[in-house]
Design a protein around this motif. Structure first.
Motif, mmCIF file in Angstrom:
data_model
loop_
_atom_site.group_PDB
_atom_site.id
_atom_site.type_symbol
_atom_site.label_atom_id
_atom_site.label_comp_id
_atom_site.label_asym_id
_atom_site.label_seq_id
_atom_site.Cartn_x
_atom_site.Cartn_y
_atom_site.Cartn_z
ATOM 1 N N SER A 3 0.826 -1.216 0.000
ATOM 2 C CA SER A 3 0.000 0.000 0.000
ATOM 3 C C SER A 3 0.862 1.269 0.000
ATOM 4 C CB SER A 3 -0.974 0.001 1.186
ATOM 5 O OG SER A 3 -0.276 0.145 2.410
ATOM 6 N N CYS A 4 2.163 1.111 -0.136
ATOM 7 C CA CYS A 4 3.063 2.268 -0.126
ATOM 8 C C CYS A 4 4.005 2.163 -1.323
ATOM 9 C CB CYS A 4 3.835 2.273 1.193
ATOM 10 S SG CYS A 4 4.656 3.815 1.532
ATOM 11 N N GLU A 5 3.603 2.802 -2.397
ATOM 12 C CA GLU A 5 4.363 2.717 -3.652
ATOM 13 C C GLU A 5 5.519 3.732 -3.582
ATOM 14 O OE1 GLU A 5 5.760 3.259 -7.298
ATOM 15 O OE2 GLU A 5 4.278 4.816 -6.804
ATOM 16 N N PRO A 6 6.759 3.299 -3.857
ATOM 17 C CA PRO A 6 7.926 4.165 -3.625
ATOM 18 C C PRO A 6 7.871 5.542 -4.298
ATOM 19 C CG PRO A 6 8.655 1.925 -4.023
ATOM 20 C CD PRO A 6 7.175 1.931 -4.254
ATOM 21 N N ALA A 7 7.446 5.621 -5.573
ATOM 22 C CA ALA A 7 7.463 6.937 -6.244
ATOM 23 C C ALA A 7 6.479 7.898 -5.557
ATOM 24 C CB ALA A 7 7.114 6.783 -7.718
ATOM 25 N N ALA A 8 5.303 7.393 -5.204
ATOM 26 C CA ALA A 8 4.293 8.237 -4.543
ATOM 27 C C ALA A 8 4.763 8.634 -3.145
ATOM 28 C CB ALA A 8 2.968 7.487 -4.466
ATOM 29 N N VAL A 35 7.167 12.611 0.705
ATOM 30 C CA VAL A 35 8.303 13.015 1.550
ATOM 31 C C VAL A 35 8.867 14.350 1.039
ATOM 32 C CG1 VAL A 35 10.685 12.395 2.191
ATOM 33 C CG2 VAL A 35 8.871 10.656 2.262
ATOM 34 N N ASN A 36 9.017 14.468 -0.282
ATOM 35 C CA ASN A 36 9.598 15.700 -0.851
ATOM 36 C C ASN A 36 8.692 16.914 -0.657
ATOM 37 O OD1 ASN A 36 11.993 14.592 -1.651
ATOM 38 N ND2 ASN A 36 11.160 13.849 -3.591
ATOM 39 N N PHE A 81 4.737 9.525 9.167
ATOM 40 C CA PHE A 81 4.696 8.116 9.574
ATOM 41 C C PHE A 81 3.992 7.315 8.491
ATOM 42 C CE2 PHE A 81 3.063 4.303 11.542
ATOM 43 C CZ PHE A 81 4.085 3.909 12.384
ATOM 44 N N GLY A 82 4.653 6.236 8.048
ATOM 45 C CA GLY A 82 4.020 5.387 7.034
ATOM 46 C C GLY A 82 4.378 3.941 7.263
ATOM 47 N N PRO A 83 3.741 2.996 6.604
ATOM 48 C CA PRO A 83 2.577 3.246 5.765
ATOM 49 C C PRO A 83 1.249 2.974 6.485
ATOM 50 C CG PRO A 83 3.521 1.102 5.220
ATOM 51 C CD PRO A 83 4.316 1.663 6.377
ATOM 52 N N ASP A 84 1.253 2.493 7.729
ATOM 53 C CA ASP A 84 -0.016 2.024 8.316
ATOM 54 C C ASP A 84 -0.776 3.133 9.047
ATOM 55 O OD1 ASP A 84 -2.035 0.334 9.043
ATOM 56 O OD2 ASP A 84 -1.029 -0.440 10.803
ATOM 57 N N ILE A 124 11.280 1.902 0.252
ATOM 58 C CA ILE A 124 10.686 2.816 1.245
ATOM 59 C C ILE A 124 11.660 3.014 2.411
ATOM 60 C CG2 ILE A 124 8.756 3.138 2.883
ATOM 61 C CD1 ILE A 124 7.947 3.432 -0.106
ATOM 62 N N LYS A 125 12.328 1.950 2.811
ATOM 63 C CA LYS A 125 13.297 2.083 3.928
ATOM 64 C C LYS A 125 14.421 3.038 3.524
ATOM 65 C CE LYS A 125 12.325 -2.238 6.341
ATOM 66 N NZ LYS A 125 11.449 -3.061 5.504
ATOM 67 N N ALA A 126 14.757 3.048 2.228
ATOM 68 C CA ALA A 126 15.823 3.949 1.761
ATOM 69 C C ALA A 126 15.387 5.418 1.847
ATOM 70 C CB ALA A 126 16.199 3.589 0.331
ATOM 71 N N LEU A 127 14.075 5.673 1.910
ATOM 72 C CA LEU A 127 13.558 7.050 2.014
ATOM 73 C C LEU A 127 13.291 7.426 3.474
ATOM 74 C CD1 LEU A 127 10.881 6.758 -0.837
ATOM 75 C CD2 LEU A 127 12.945 8.187 -0.944
ATOM 76 N N THR A 128 13.647 6.512 4.386
ATOM 77 C CA THR A 128 13.242 6.614 5.789
ATOM 78 C C THR A 128 14.412 6.968 6.704
ATOM 79 O OG1 THR A 128 11.454 5.030 5.434
ATOM 80 C CG2 THR A 128 12.334 5.139 7.667
ATOM 81 N N ASP A 129 14.119 7.766 7.756
ATOM 82 C CA ASP A 129 15.171 8.071 8.738
ATOM 83 C C ASP A 129 15.282 6.963 9.779
ATOM 84 O OD1 ASP A 129 16.033 10.795 7.912
ATOM 85 O OD2 ASP A 129 13.882 11.158 8.133
ATOM 86 N N VAL A 130 14.146 6.539 10.316
ATOM 87 C CA VAL A 130 14.162 5.452 11.309
ATOM 88 C C VAL A 130 13.009 4.495 11.027
ATOM 89 C CG1 VAL A 130 14.381 4.868 13.764
ATOM 90 C CG2 VAL A 130 14.551 7.232 13.048
#
Ligand code: 13P
Ligand code: SF4
Length: 326
Positions: A103-108, A113-114, A159-162, A131-137
């Protein structure tokens, strides 16, 4: 063939005792089997470790085995590979996905995030490496509250994706995190009406629920927590009966630890399906596990640049969890 099917589709030799063969392969290959609580009972029984998603990551990070056989869903095996790039990580069936991760598509998500660059990004472990690569923690349901609270109160957070876990963490921490609108199809299915009717029939039963459930379910729960937290609650509670609102695989470990207690799986809305079983988790079977260990396939591979980007958010989670004694 594996690419098309997602698993090794070779019928085992007739009369082979698969459990004994798996035990032999484990020793011969210095392999470790790690299983999530939602795996079928036979897999939980043969595993070296059975735990929640935080424990699986923690065990993977410190194992000395040469091969990690991850009996869970794809993101769990991917997390193990991110943490252990030099080890072989195999998963009995790569079709074992996760509706929440999907339910969390990387481009979207990158666009989201941007659009909020003054926010840090906290993501549930139920996500892809992208998604983890776009994440701080990264967080799991065991440590999400404590990790969110480790940031200053005025820190802006995505906070994502839930959305259900995010709403729950907002409610217990008083934060106002910006939520991605994702959910798990298993935990969204539980029926409030049916749970309340079970409670009327079993007034002494405690309702326990995973925070991926909808708010209406959490509102009537006596205890809310990750799979390991729900398990601990049933072990430590003096109560004898529990209505369990999470994937029903956890009942195996609950019954094993408290054989004198009564566990009632919470029913889904649709009584014609076994929707409180995660169809992805249940794709792994003993036969697929045997083939996976015999042929050491399917193997998880992650491109090194992506792995490195995803790794830091998981290491941050492990570091904070370690400090907090989780
Ligand atoms: P836990 O972190 O409690 O193991 O949950 C994982 C999961 O997939 C819940 O649906
Ligand atoms: Fe994903 Fe839901 Fe299955 Fe957990 S139960 S693995 S969140 S689909």
């Amino acid at each position: 063939m594996i690419k098309e099917k997602g698993f090794v589709d070779v019928p085992p030799q007739a009369n082979l005792n698969l459990i004994e063969e798996i035990q032999k392969l484990k020793k011969e290959k210095n392999a470790v089997i790690m299983a999530h609580y939602y795996q079928e009972d036979a897999i939980q029984e043969i595993a070296d470790f059975v735990g929640d998603s935080l424990a699986l990551a923690q065990w993977a990070a410190k194992t000395e085995a040469d091969i990690i056989v991850l009996c869970g869903v794809h993101f769990m095996a991917e997390t193990a590979k991110i943490l252990c790039p030099d080890k072989k990580v195999i998963l009995p069936d790569t079709n074992a996905g996760c509706s929440l991760a999907e339910s969390c598509e990387p481009a979207a998500f990158a666009e989201f995030v941007n659009a909020h660059l003054d926010h840090i990004v906290i993501s549930y472990v139920n996500t892809t490496a992208e998604i983890k690569a776009l994440t701080d923690v990264v967080v799991t349901s065991t440590n999400a509250k404590q990790i969110v609270e480790s940031f200053p109160e005025d820190q802006k957070i995505i906070f994502g994706p839930d959305r259900n876990l995010g709403n729950y963490i907002n409610s217990v921490t008083g934060r106002n995190m910006l939520l991605w609108d994702g959910a798990c199809h298993v935990h969204e299915q539980f029926s409030l009406e049916k749970i309340l009717s079970l409670k009327r029939e079993n007034p002494e039963a405690k309702i326990i629920a995973h925070p991926e459930c909808k708010k209406v379910i959490l509102t009537v729960a006596d205890h809310i927590g990750s799979t390991s937290s729900l398990l601990k609650y049933t072990i430590n509670s003096p109560e004898k009966s529990f209505i369990v609102a999470t994937e029903s695989g956890i009942l195996h470990e609950m019954k094993k630890n408290s054989p004198d207690k009564n566990f009632i799986p919470a029913p889904p809305n649709d009584s014609t399906c076994a929707c409180n079983e995660c169809n992805f988790m249940r794709m792994n079977t003993i036969q697929k596990l045997y083939n996976c260990m015999k042929y050491e396939l399917p193997e998880i591979h992650i491109e090194e640049g992506l792995r490195k980007k995803a790794e830091s958010s998981i290491l941050k989670m492990l570091e904070i969890s370690n400090k907090l004694g989780l």
